[in-house]
Scaffold this motif. Structure first.
Motif, PDB file in Angstrom:
ATOM      1  N   ASN A  73      10.886   5.683  -0.456  1.00 17.90           N
ATOM      2  CA  ASN A  73      10.183   6.371  -1.535  1.00 17.90           C
ATOM      3  C   ASN A  73       9.785   7.775  -1.071  1.00 17.90           C
ATOM      4  O   ASN A  73       9.083   7.924  -0.081  1.00 17.90           O
ATOM      5  N   PRO A  74      10.235   8.838  -1.811  1.00 20.56           N
ATOM      6  CA  PRO A  74      10.008  10.200  -1.327  1.00 20.56           C
ATOM      7  C   PRO A  74       8.546  10.621  -1.309  1.00 20.56           C
ATOM      8  O   PRO A  74       8.209  11.568  -0.619  1.00 20.56           O
ATOM      9  N   VAL A  75       7.690   9.947  -2.068  1.00 19.97           N
ATOM     10  CA  VAL A  75       6.315  10.446  -2.174  1.00 19.97           C
ATOM     11  C   VAL A  75       5.321   9.724  -1.265  1.00 19.97           C
ATOM     12  O   VAL A  75       4.141  10.027  -1.295  1.00 19.97           O
ATOM     13  N   PHE A  76       5.786   8.773  -0.482  1.00 19.27           N
ATOM     14  CA  PHE A  76       4.872   8.130   0.462  1.00 19.27           C
ATOM     15  C   PHE A  76       5.369   8.374   1.885  1.00 19.27           C
ATOM     16  O   PHE A  76       6.570   8.516   2.112  1.00 19.27           O
ATOM     17  N   LEU A 128       1.560  15.695  -6.019  1.00 16.77           N
ATOM     18  CA  LEU A 128       2.322  14.469  -6.228  1.00 16.77           C
ATOM     19  C   LEU A 128       3.601  14.432  -5.397  1.00 16.77           C
ATOM     20  O   LEU A 128       4.031  13.374  -4.980  1.00 16.77           O
ATOM     21  N   ARG A 131       4.011   7.171  -9.294  1.00 13.00           N
ATOM     22  CA  ARG A 131       3.876   8.474  -8.632  1.00 13.00           C
ATOM     23  C   ARG A 131       5.115   9.341  -8.856  1.00 13.00           C
ATOM     24  O   ARG A 131       5.020  10.542  -9.101  1.00 13.00           O
ATOM     25  N   ASN A 132       6.293   8.723  -8.782  1.00 14.24           N
ATOM     26  CA  ASN A 132       7.528   9.480  -8.952  1.00 14.24           C
ATOM     27  C   ASN A 132       7.768   9.870 -10.404  1.00 14.24           C
ATOM     28  O   ASN A 132       8.203  10.976 -10.693  1.00 14.24           O
ATOM     29  N   GLU A 164       2.551  -1.024   4.326  1.00 12.67           N
ATOM     30  CA  GLU A 164       2.380  -1.776   3.091  1.00 12.67           C
ATOM     31  C   GLU A 164       2.941  -3.202   3.211  1.00 12.67           C
ATOM     32  O   GLU A 164       2.311  -4.163   2.772  1.00 12.67           O
ATOM     33  N   LYS A 182       2.365   1.745  -8.210  1.00 17.11           N
ATOM     34  CA  LYS A 182       2.345   2.568  -7.001  1.00 17.11           C
ATOM     35  C   LYS A 182       3.675   3.303  -6.816  1.00 17.11           C
ATOM     36  O   LYS A 182       3.724   4.518  -6.820  1.00 17.11           O
ATOM     37  N   HIS A 183       4.753   2.538  -6.676  1.00 17.91           N
ATOM     38  CA  HIS A 183       6.009   3.174  -6.279  1.00 17.91           C
ATOM     39  C   HIS A 183       6.672   3.925  -7.422  1.00 17.91           C
ATOM     40  O   HIS A 183       7.218   5.001  -7.217  1.00 17.91           O
TER      41      HIS A 183
END
Ligand SMILES: Nc1ncnc2c1ncn2[C@@H]1O[C@H](COP(=O)(O)OP(=O)(O)O)[C@@H](O)[C@H]1O
Ligand SMILES: [Mg+2]
Lengths: 324, 325
Positions: A105-108, B314, B240-241, A116, B236-237
């Motif tokens: 996932n690019p945002v985490f 973000l 955000r995207n 997680e 969550k996953h």
């Protein structure tokens, strides 16, 4: 050897505009505890679908598992409730995908994505799961893991990303790791490193591994047993030494002929002519019959069953039929 | 980063100046006269002429422009030709009222738009999804004044449950703090609904599409492969995207929201900038029009800046100044 995973008569279909297409058909195999098994075949032959079916990650629609059972230690995963199945994913069975960049996932941060999984299955608090995630990064030999924990996927190289994926998959000590072409998307120079890492970790963690690849040469040094898949069915299943010394199926021979060899100076690699048939337009009889150089009349009429040619060496070819 | 903000700030100043200049000349070159109101038998033409002179309206347009610009940059917005009061004073009342309405609408817009979009995407092709699609399309297509009138007709006139105009009841002297709050909320519901929910319909469609795209991504499969429950995968996953492109759309929709406020304030007699603006345009009350234009331009620019900041927050790829892939 005791069996860890037992797949029986697995069948996975995708709904298409032209009707249901069977991507995996009547696939049966076992993986022993601590065993490493290779699943080999050309692109599009149903390897990934087999892997995703085991984890019940086939997206429905359009896909659906329509027959078979997947036993993990005797427990049928296909009969579990969604909640029970979530307890298996990432915990008992993990998977490493082909594309590390798009699979993260690019945002985490990379660390968070590992943490997680740890906190989910091991019920650890934020601090403990974080420490464990850093430990996992160290295990997959990422230098300076404490610092790299906070890196986002785009800040890492392809090889590092795949290490993160491996760390994530191994974070809960799974009993079975499925590695779906883990090095295919990487630079040639790092492919070997990733494979070596997997090999080392397998021994360290005493897990079973299903290694998927389209490259028969990759499995030779890595696995104990190989299953060759063609057009949604397993056509040959044998120990590595058996397979390489006396391949039974003409498709396996074709794959072997296309391995580049250092000791033989070949002008051109022998690539099997033709392509994997469309699941909607399978040839009658043997699925390989339209490309097979050794085809006999029977191959066009009847689909061969799996024959045991001795010592657990299985082949789905009329030429391997025991002579009466 | 600092250089970026300084550049943005200077660009914004230039933009505001251009907008105000164009407005100034459009207003002055368009037919109409702020003194037309005094065209009355009881007022002598001589008086009107003197007023005109006093206000400087007899000077050439270019001179008027430089005079106005000169005092504007010192923060003096001038005097309303119509009310004969400093424009700043008028704005001090109107801006908070407009902000109350737009903030409430923005809240409804975001919450409803995002939630409907997410649920629609997660339950694609379900009855819920189909119903929101139809209702969204309806709300998106009907003119807001018509929707406002229908709501007033139903909730205010037929059912009598919600007031149809103003920010609070005429006589609020006997009300406790809480009652006053409830009274104001009840006045806010209909205009905020018309302004916010109608545009939320559009946002919901964007959010649905964005979410459906994201749900096809490989990393969603990874999240599921970890054993995460579907709720966590979505909230969550995926969220955000999916929110990244939506932030831009929200920033872009701010001008439309403020534009819509003009109509909605007029219909609901909401004493904000919208109503003030409409009246000022009709009466050629130049200083008021220009001042409101300025305030709206600042709001829009701030909104865009906020959207950009949210975008960077973000998406870590933007933050570190390069995109992956
Ligand atoms: N989501 C899907 N929808 C329709 N067909 C699919 C889907 N995923 C896989 N297939 C089909 O299943 C077959 C096997 O694909 P796959 O397992 O990905 O091959 P590979 O052996 O290269 O991993 C292919 O014919 C492919 O077209
Ligand atoms: Mg594949």
């Amino acid at each position: 050897m005791e069996n860890l995973l037992e797949v029986k008569g697995l069948r996975t279909e995708f709904m298409t505009e032209e009707g249901p297409a069977c991507a995996v058909d009547n696939v049966s195999f076992v993986i022993g505890k601590g065993e490493t098994v290779g699943l080999v075949g050309e692109s599009g032959c149903g390897k990934s679908v087999t892997a995703l079916s085991i984890m019940r990650l086939i997206s429905d629609p359009p896909g659906r598992i329509t027959a078979g059972s997947v036993l993990l230690d005797g427990r049928d995963l296909l009969a579990l409730s969604p909640k029970e199945m979530r307890g298996v994913r990432g915990n008992d069975i993990s998977i490493v995908f082909q594309e590390p960049l798009s699979s993260l996932n690019p945002v985490f941060t990379c660390g968070e994505q590992i943490r997680e999984a740890i906190s989910l299955h091991q019920g650890l608090g934020r601090k403990d799961s974080r420490a464990k995630a850093v430990e996992m990064l160290r295990l997959v030999r990422i230098p300076d893991p404490e610092k790299r924990y906070s890196d986002y996927p785009h800040q890492m190289s392809g090889g590092m990303r795949q290490r993160v994926m491996i760390a994530m998959a191994l974070s809960c000590q799974p009993r079975l790791l499925i590695a779906d072409e883990p090095s295919t998307a990487l630079d040639v120079s790092v492919q070997a490193q990733i494979m070596e890492l997997l090999l080392d970790l397998r021994e360290e963690m005493e897990m079973s591994v299903l290694l998927i690849t389209h490259d028969l040469s990759v499995v030779a040094q890595m696995v104990e047993r190989v299953m060759v898949m063609y057009a949604g069915v397993i056509v040959e299943d044998a120990s590595v030494s058996d397979l390489f010394s006396r391949p039974e199926h003409p498709y396996t021979e074709g794959l072997m002929a296309s391995i580049p060899r250092l000791d033989v100076d070949v002008e051109r690699l022998d690539v099997i002519p033709g392509r994997v048939p469309d699941p909607l337009r399978m040839p009658a009889g043997c699925r390989f019959s339209d490309r097979c150089p050794k085809r006999i009349d029977r191959c066009l009429l009847e689909e061969p069953p799996m024959f045991d040619t001795g010592g657990g060496h299985l082949a789905r070819c009329w030429l391997s039929a025991p002579t009466p | 980063m600092v250089g970026y903000f300084i550049r943005r700030f200077l660009q914004s100043l230039l933009l505001i100046w251009i907008v105000l200049t164009i407005t100034f000349f459009l207003m002055h070159l368009a037919p109409g006269d702020p003194m037309a109101r005094y065209d009355h038998p009881d007022i002598s033409p001589e008086t009107v002429r003197m007023m005109r002179e006093q206000l400087g309206l007899d000077r050439p347009v270019l001179e008027q422009y430089f005079r106005w610009a000169g005092s504007f940059v010192t923060g003096d917005f001038g005097t309303s030709l119509r009310y004969n009061r400093p424009v700043g004073e008028l704005l001090k009342v109107a801006i908070p009222n407009t902000l109350r309405l737009t903030v409430a609408s923005l809240f409804l817009y975001m919450v409803i738009g995002i939630m409907l979009g997410m649920v629609s995407a997660a339950r694609r092709y379900s009855v819920f999804d189909r119903m929101t699609t139809v209702i969204s399309l309806f709300l998106y297509s009907v003119p807001s004044f018509w929707l406002a009138l229908m709501l007033i007709l139903f909730f205010s006139l037929k059912l009598g449950v919600l007031p149809s105009s103003h920010i609070q009841s005429l006589d609020v002297s006997g009300l406790s703090g809480l009652q006053l709050f409830a009274d104001r909320i009840s006045h806010l519901i209909l205009p905020a609904f018309v302004l916010g929910v109608a545009s939320a319909a559009g946002l919901a469609r964007y959010m649905r599409g964005s979410m459906i795209d994201v749900l096809k991504e490989d990393y969603i499969r990874t999240a599921r492969a970890k054993g995460l429950p579907e709720g966590r995968v979505l909230m969550k996953h995926a969220f955000r995207n999916a929110a990244i492109p939506i932030v831009t759309i929200m920033g872009l929709s701010l001008p439309f929201l403020l534009g819509g406020a003009v109509i909605v304030e007029k219909i609901f007699s909401w004493p904000g900038m919208g109503g003030l603006m409409v009246d000022a345009i009709y009466t050629r009350d130049y200083p008021v029009v220009l001042a409101i234009n300025f305030v709206v331009a600042v709001m829009v620019i701030l909104g865009n800046l906020l959207a950009d900041t949210g975008y960077a927050l973000l998406d870590p790829r933007i933050r570190s100044g390069r995109r992956g892939r």
